[in-house]
Write an enzyme that holds these catalytic residues in place. Structure first.
Site, mmCIF file in Angstrom:
data_model
loop_
_atom_site.group_PDB
_atom_site.id
_atom_site.type_symbol
_atom_site.label_atom_id
_atom_site.label_comp_id
_atom_site.label_asym_id
_atom_site.label_seq_id
_atom_site.Cartn_x
_atom_site.Cartn_y
_atom_site.Cartn_z
ATOM 1 N N ARG A 29 5.882 -8.742 19.791
ATOM 2 C CA ARG A 29 5.876 -9.949 20.653
ATOM 3 C C ARG A 29 4.888 -10.770 19.922
ATOM 4 O O ARG A 29 3.648 -10.518 19.633
ATOM 5 C CB ARG A 29 5.551 -9.845 22.008
ATOM 6 C CG ARG A 29 6.781 -8.998 22.570
ATOM 7 C CD ARG A 29 6.422 -8.736 24.191
ATOM 8 N NE ARG A 29 7.639 -8.065 24.896
ATOM 9 C CZ ARG A 29 7.811 -6.875 25.032
ATOM 10 N NH1 ARG A 29 6.968 -5.836 24.482
ATOM 11 N NH2 ARG A 29 8.894 -6.231 25.575
ATOM 12 N N GLY A 62 -0.926 -1.554 8.779
ATOM 13 C CA GLY A 62 -0.397 -0.221 8.471
ATOM 14 C C GLY A 62 0.715 0.068 9.662
ATOM 15 O O GLY A 62 0.627 -0.259 10.780
ATOM 16 N N HIS A 70 23.787 2.015 11.501
ATOM 17 C CA HIS A 70 24.827 2.811 11.733
ATOM 18 C C HIS A 70 25.577 2.266 12.856
ATOM 19 O O HIS A 70 24.864 1.682 13.857
ATOM 20 C CB HIS A 70 24.246 4.380 12.031
ATOM 21 C CG HIS A 70 23.470 4.832 10.824
ATOM 22 N ND1 HIS A 70 24.010 5.689 9.969
ATOM 23 C CD2 HIS A 70 22.216 5.009 10.437
ATOM 24 C CE1 HIS A 70 23.143 6.096 8.979
ATOM 25 N NE2 HIS A 70 22.055 5.711 9.401
ATOM 26 N N ASN A 121 1.014 -1.215 -0.015
ATOM 27 C CA ASN A 121 -0.152 -0.067 -0.122
ATOM 28 C C ASN A 121 1.045 1.172 -0.094
ATOM 29 O O ASN A 121 2.155 1.061 -0.058
ATOM 30 C CB ASN A 121 -1.108 -0.097 1.074
ATOM 31 C CG ASN A 121 -2.490 0.465 0.833
ATOM 32 O OD1 ASN A 121 -2.559 1.483 0.341
ATOM 33 N ND2 ASN A 121 -3.303 -0.208 1.318
#
Length: 275
Positions: free
Chosen positions: A263, A225, A198, A168
């Site tokens: 989890r 989402g 990093h 999406n």
């Protein structure tokens, strides 16, 4: 791993430039010179190098009889290498730390941004053009791929997508390492896959060194989402990741996981579960 203390001769104008730069950044001189020499070798500026076990990038190995008229620094070192220095792209592809400002690296990222920009400028009346652009951008994808613009990635060639893939709006894939996705994967809006890392060391991080760890996603995986998947994660077949989750570790097959960090909430019986 051993440590030696030796003397390094550095031209006065180079020393001055390095000191001024890192003084402005508030970095102590030892870290500054360490970072400066790392970059010099990455660019092929010094003929001798070894590998740092923790970073997998070269730093100077100075002959013990070198002139004693320079700076005193301590460096860890291992076996000397007679091999020519690797390119940054070669390091990227091997999963090692690489200099993110390298011209070749930047050229590949520029190409990916250009292709993604062209894809994002298309309309739903241009499905053929969208597919052409995605096939040029991705390492692998099939004819039935469907991504709603905008889509963003770093390199493109490290993205490998199976059959019937759907993403999406606002999908982001930072593919410093391979992203491999199985068949029938669904990604909700703003699903983000981040293979890039990093360094924890501030001086190395400021010098713009990065490294990637692969993300692997199995078949039939569904992301709600606003999910984020971090580097090095593997998600098994048929897993469901709840909206807003941050996946920091592996999720096994048939698991429903959610939260920050994600989890496991329960497991799916694919023969009986319908909701």
């Amino acid at each position: 791993m051993a440590t030696i203390q030796t003397q390094i001769r550095i031209e006065e104008d180079v020393k001055k430039q390095a000191m001024e730069l890192f003084s402005q950044l508030g970095i102590d001189m030892s870290s500054a010179v360490n970072m400066f020499l790392r970059q010099a070798i990455m660019r092929g500026g010094l003929p001798f190098n070894v590998e740092i076990p923790n970073y997998n990038i070269p730093i100077p190995s100075v002959p013990e009889n070198s002139p004693a008229d320079g700076m005193q620094l301590q460096f860890p070192f291992g076996e000397s290498s007679a091999q020519p220095p690797s390119t940054e792209m070669e390091r990227l592809k091997r999963g090692e730390m690489f200099w993110n400002s390298d011209p070749e690296i930047n050229a590949v990222k520029k190409r990916a941004r250009a292709l993604a920009g062209q894809f994002n400028a298309t309309t739903e009346e241009e499905p053929k053009r969208r597919l052409e652009l995605l096939k040029e951008l991705f390492g692998d994808c099939t004819e039935d791929i469907f991504i709603k613009p905008p889509f963003h990635c770093d390199y493109g060639f490290n993205i490998h997508v199976g059959k019937n893939f759907f993403a999406n709006f606002q999908c982001v894939m930072l593919d410093a390492a391979p992203i491999t996705i199985g068949d029938n994967c669904l990604m909700g809006p703003q699903t983000c896959l981040y293979t890039v890392n990093h360094p924890m060391d501030a001086a190395t991080r400021i010098a713009n060194y990065v490294y990637g760890k692969p993300i692997t996603i199995g078949n039939n995986v569904w992301f709600g989402g606003n999910c984020v998947v971090l580097s090095g994660v593997t998600i098994g077949d048929n897993a469901v990741i709840g909206a807003g989750s941050v996946v920091t570790s592996d999720i096994p097959a048939n698991a429903v996981a959610a939260g920050n960090p994600a989890r496991i909430l329960r497991y799916i019986d694919n023969s009986t579960d319908s909701l």
